[in-house]
Design an enzyme around this catalytic site. Structure first.
Site, PDB file in Angstrom:
ATOM      1  N   LYS A  25      -4.713  -7.398   3.879  1.00  0.00           N
ATOM      2  CA  LYS A  25      -4.243  -8.327   5.128  1.00  0.00           C
ATOM      3  C   LYS A  25      -3.497  -7.369   6.207  1.00  0.00           C
ATOM      4  O   LYS A  25      -3.310  -6.134   5.805  1.00  0.00           O
ATOM      5  CB  LYS A  25      -3.051  -9.227   4.575  1.00  0.00           C
ATOM      6  CG  LYS A  25      -2.030  -8.547   3.938  1.00  0.00           C
ATOM      7  CD  LYS A  25      -1.124  -8.124   4.669  1.00  0.00           C
ATOM      8  CE  LYS A  25       0.150  -7.482   3.886  1.00  0.00           C
ATOM      9  NZ  LYS A  25       1.249  -6.731   4.819  1.00  0.00           N
ATOM     10  N   PRO A 111      -6.778   0.755  -0.126  1.00  0.00           N
ATOM     11  CA  PRO A 111      -5.871   1.953  -0.371  1.00  0.00           C
ATOM     12  C   PRO A 111      -4.426   1.202  -0.988  1.00  0.00           C
ATOM     13  O   PRO A 111      -3.883   0.208  -0.303  1.00  0.00           O
ATOM     14  CB  PRO A 111      -5.653   2.672   0.738  1.00  0.00           C
ATOM     15  CG  PRO A 111      -6.667   2.068   1.638  1.00  0.00           C
ATOM     16  CD  PRO A 111      -7.078   0.795   1.504  1.00  0.00           C
ATOM     17  N   ALA A 114      -0.052   1.048   1.226  1.00  0.00           N
ATOM     18  CA  ALA A 114      -0.853   1.158   2.668  1.00  0.00           C
ATOM     19  C   ALA A 114      -0.012   0.173   3.647  1.00  0.00           C
ATOM     20  O   ALA A 114      -0.140   0.085   4.888  1.00  0.00           O
ATOM     21  CB  ALA A 114      -2.374   0.815   2.642  1.00  0.00           C
ATOM     22  N   GLY A 115       0.713  -1.041   3.003  1.00  0.00           N
ATOM     23  CA  GLY A 115       1.075  -2.390   3.658  1.00  0.00           C
ATOM     24  C   GLY A 115      -0.232  -3.089   3.972  1.00  0.00           C
ATOM     25  O   GLY A 115       0.058  -3.933   4.666  1.00  0.00           O
ATOM     26  N   LEU A 116      -1.347  -3.005   3.082  1.00  0.00           N
ATOM     27  CA  LEU A 116      -2.459  -3.934   3.286  1.00  0.00           C
ATOM     28  C   LEU A 116      -2.452  -4.929   2.294  1.00  0.00           C
ATOM     29  O   LEU A 116      -3.342  -6.010   2.299  1.00  0.00           O
ATOM     30  CB  LEU A 116      -3.705  -3.041   3.434  1.00  0.00           C
ATOM     31  CG  LEU A 116      -3.606  -1.970   4.455  1.00  0.00           C
ATOM     32  CD1 LEU A 116      -5.016  -1.200   4.032  1.00  0.00           C
ATOM     33  CD2 LEU A 116      -3.872  -2.671   5.619  1.00  0.00           C
ATOM     34  N   GLY A 117      -1.313  -5.100   1.332  1.00  0.00           N
ATOM     35  CA  GLY A 117      -1.533  -6.257   0.396  1.00  0.00           C
ATOM     36  C   GLY A 117      -2.306  -6.190  -0.657  1.00  0.00           C
ATOM     37  O   GLY A 117      -2.610  -7.215  -1.328  1.00  0.00           O
ATOM     38  N   GLY A 118      -2.816  -5.047  -0.980  1.00  0.00           N
ATOM     39  CA  GLY A 118      -3.774  -5.127  -1.908  1.00  0.00           C
ATOM     40  C   GLY A 118      -3.623  -5.426  -3.311  1.00  0.00           C
ATOM     41  O   GLY A 118      -4.073  -6.144  -4.048  1.00  0.00           O
ATOM     42  N   GLY A 119      -2.248  -5.037  -3.805  1.00  0.00           N
ATOM     43  CA  GLY A 119      -1.741  -5.472  -5.136  1.00  0.00           C
ATOM     44  C   GLY A 119      -1.531  -6.805  -5.084  1.00  0.00           C
ATOM     45  O   GLY A 119      -1.702  -7.463  -6.365  1.00  0.00           O
ATOM     46  N   SER A 120      -0.649  -7.596  -4.224  1.00  0.00           N
ATOM     47  CA  SER A 120      -0.304  -8.992  -4.267  1.00  0.00           C
ATOM     48  C   SER A 120      -1.641  -9.651  -4.137  1.00  0.00           C
ATOM     49  O   SER A 120      -1.864 -10.668  -4.635  1.00  0.00           O
ATOM     50  CB  SER A 120       0.369  -9.005  -3.116  1.00  0.00           C
ATOM     51  OG  SER A 120       1.684  -8.483  -2.985  1.00  0.00           O
ATOM     52  N   ASP A 153       4.121 -11.167  -0.594  1.00  0.00           N
ATOM     53  CA  ASP A 153       2.351 -11.192   0.146  1.00  0.00           C
ATOM     54  C   ASP A 153       1.636 -12.175  -0.618  1.00  0.00           C
ATOM     55  O   ASP A 153       0.437 -12.696  -0.140  1.00  0.00           O
ATOM     56  CB  ASP A 153       1.857  -9.985   0.236  1.00  0.00           C
ATOM     57  CG  ASP A 153       2.514  -9.067   1.415  1.00  0.00           C
ATOM     58  OD1 ASP A 153       2.962  -9.838   2.409  1.00  0.00           O
ATOM     59  OD2 ASP A 153       2.241  -7.989   1.350  1.00  0.00           O
TER      60      ASP A 153
END
Length: 303
Positions: A25, A111, A114-120, A153
């Site tokens: 995101k 990544p 990163a602030g891209l919400g990958g883990g959430s 997130d």
């Protein structure tokens, strides 16, 4: 065949194996109003899922073990309860009383730090797949509530499309957008701790709370100039203090003809708003040539 969903993930089934595309995101708007009694911050967040995604597959097993296998994302990704995927599945079993196990495979492309919400997003995908693989009677609203306990997130990925969030970011309203947005992403090797960035947020706040209404209106009308003008991220100010290379990376992207450049979430990924897919691809190529190895550069689009 892909399954039609009320959430933002594509779900596929092949025999007893379920697969989800878990998107990243971007925060097109992020304001922080202050700290709450529960230790979190009150925020206003306008987030959009993008085409960059991880892949999660899940198969129910007869035992009680939750086995997670990871590919990509480096060798330091935990596969025990430190991983949000495992934590989400354990929480779902606690809430439902289900005792079965699962074999889960996660292919990482988004990544970390990163602030891209990958883990959430991975955790939300695990909940959505488990509902099917374990044949559980859970609504999207219940999965959203559980995902919020894993990370703020999380509910975004159980919700369809771009959303405006309040509270911790989990109280969501879907937004109608009439234009497909194109972006170039750049994530340097360094990462930032979300907790560290938030810990410096209020001391650097200028006291002027921004409002997302102008951005919401620009998204509704499809005005690229209006969208570019109203992108905002309050977390950029503390990130700049913590991370010495913030200005260097920001300047490098600003030089490349993006309509606007912002950091997503707590960083360290930046995104540039582009005019078209071709424009995003051209800037991505320029960035790769200038920055060299070790930097993640990707042209993508909103979902």
């Amino acid at each position: 065949m892909p399954e039609m969903n009320s959430h933002t993930m594509q779900i596929d089934q092949s025999g007893d194996i379920w697969t989800a595309r878990s998107p990243a995101k971007l925060n097109l708007f992020f304001e922080v109003f202050g700290k709450r009694p529960d230790g979190f911050h009150d925020v206003a967040s306008l987030a959009m899922p993008i085409e960059l995604s991880d892949t999660l597959t899940m198969k129910a097993t007869s035992g009680s073990d939750i086995r997670l296998y990871c590919e990509g994302g480096g060798n330091d990704l935990p596969t025990d309860s430190r991983n949000l995927v495992v934590r989400a599945l354990e929480l779902l079993r606690q809430e439902t009383g289900h005792t079965g196990g699962a074999e889960v495979r996660l292919t990482k492309r988004i990544p970390c730090q990163a602030g891209l919400g990958g883990g959430s997003g991975n955790a939300a995908a695990a909940l959505i797949l488990a509902r099917r693989a374990w044949v559980l009677d859970c609504t999207d609203a219940e999965l959203s509530r559980l995902s919020a306990r894993i990370g703020s997130d999380g509910p975004l990925f159980v919700h369809p499309g771009a959303s405006l969030g309040h509270g911790r970011g989990e109280d969501l309203v879907s937004l109608k957008t009439i234009r497909r947005l194109h972006f170039v992403l750049m994530k340097p090797p360094e990462g930032l701790s979300t907790a560290h960035v938030f810990s410096r947020c209020m001391e650097t706040h200028d006291g002027r709370n921004r409002d997302p209404r102008d951005l919401v209106q620009a998204l509704k009308t499809g005005s690229l100039d209006g969208i570019a003008k109203n992108l905002f991220n309050r977390l950029e100010t503390p990130a700049r203090l913590i991370w010495p290379r913030f200005d260097e990376i920001h300047r490098e992207m600003r030089r490349l003809d993006c309509l606007a450049v912002r950091m997503s979430g707590s960083g360290t990924a930046f995104y540039g708003l582009c005019r078209s897919a071709r424009h995003a691809g051209r800037i991505a190529t320029l960035l790769r040539n200038r920055l060299g190895q070790g930097n993640f550069v990707y042209a993508t689009a909103g979902r």
